[in-house]
Design a protein around this motif. Structure first.
Motif: not given
Length: 237
Positions: A133-144, A157-161
């Motif tokens: 919790a609290g990890f920088v959201a913008d960095l998640k895409f950098k590191q699957p 994210e799973r809920n993206v349209a």
């Protein structure tokens, strides 16, 4: 794999402890670097690292290979302070269902998929990891994270349209996939040119539940397309 290329890899393994495969980022996917040869030479899992500059990732992996040559073993769920100044790194066991997307070159070299891989995961500046919790959201895409989410391999994210059609929701097979180059939206259709009046908007995770095989095209870049004649056929790109 050609003999000349195999020989070059073997020479690097003997000289440096491993051979490095570098894949550059594009406008959608992050860059990554992985090893070939750690398992062959030392019986240690191969390593992969996402989202860092290729020079940084290469240096880190070469440092790891040197440490492995000296008897160090890396294991999941343990922090290591040897690589990034003031920030620990951790390792995850890569699920083999990701191999075809990231380790095809290593599989061709070994002639099989029967080799383990660990993913080197770096934290944000607060030393938080992507699963905390609290990890920088913008960095998640950098590191699957390749130890999880095999039912949903997409970077979003799973809920993206996502766009589809009423026919797909009613049971028609998904035969065409598009990744829009303007807004990044995913489209999953039963025909190449569906009627707009049949359009439906659903969560991307709903599409993977309807047809888990769409995970095989999760890496399509912006503007990319995939198609097949039937659900039994392989995707073309």
């Amino acid at each position: 794999m050609e003999t000349k290329e195999r020989d070059r890899i073997k020479q690097n393994i003997e000289k440096h402890g491993c051979h490095l495969i570098m894949v550059m980022e594009d406008d959608y996917l992050p860059a990554f670097v992985h090893t070939i040869g750690l398992y062959e030479k030392y019986g240690h899992p191969e390593l992969i690292c996402f989202g860092l500059k290729k020079e940084v990732a290469s240096e880190i992996l070469n440092d790891a290979a040197e440490m492995i040559s000296e008897g160090q073993s890396f294991v999941p769920d343990q922090s290591y302070d040897d690589f990034l100044k003031e920030h620990p790194m951790q390792f995850l066991s890569v699920d083999k269902r990701y191999y075809e997307f990231y380790f095809g070159y290593a599989s061709r070299y070994y002639g099989h998929d029967d080799f383990p891989v660990l993913q080197m995961v770096w934290p944000d500046k607060a030393s938080l990891f992507p699963w905390q919790a609290g990890f920088v959201a913008d960095l998640k895409f950098k590191q699957p994270l390749l130890d999880r989410n095999v039912d949903f391999m997409f970077y979003e994210e799973r809920n993206v349209a996502a766009f589809t059609t009423k026919q797909v929701l009613e049971g028609a097979p998904i035969l065409y996939v598009y990744h829009d180059d303007e807004d990044g939206a995913w489209q999953f259709h039963h025909s190449k040119n569906p009627d707009q009046k049949d359009a439906k908007l659903v969560a991307l995770a709903e599409i993977t539940k309807i047809d888990p095989s769409v995970n095989q095209v999760h890496f399509l870049p912006y503007g990319g397309a995939a198609w097949r004649k039937s659900p039994q056929d392989k995707w073309e790109y």
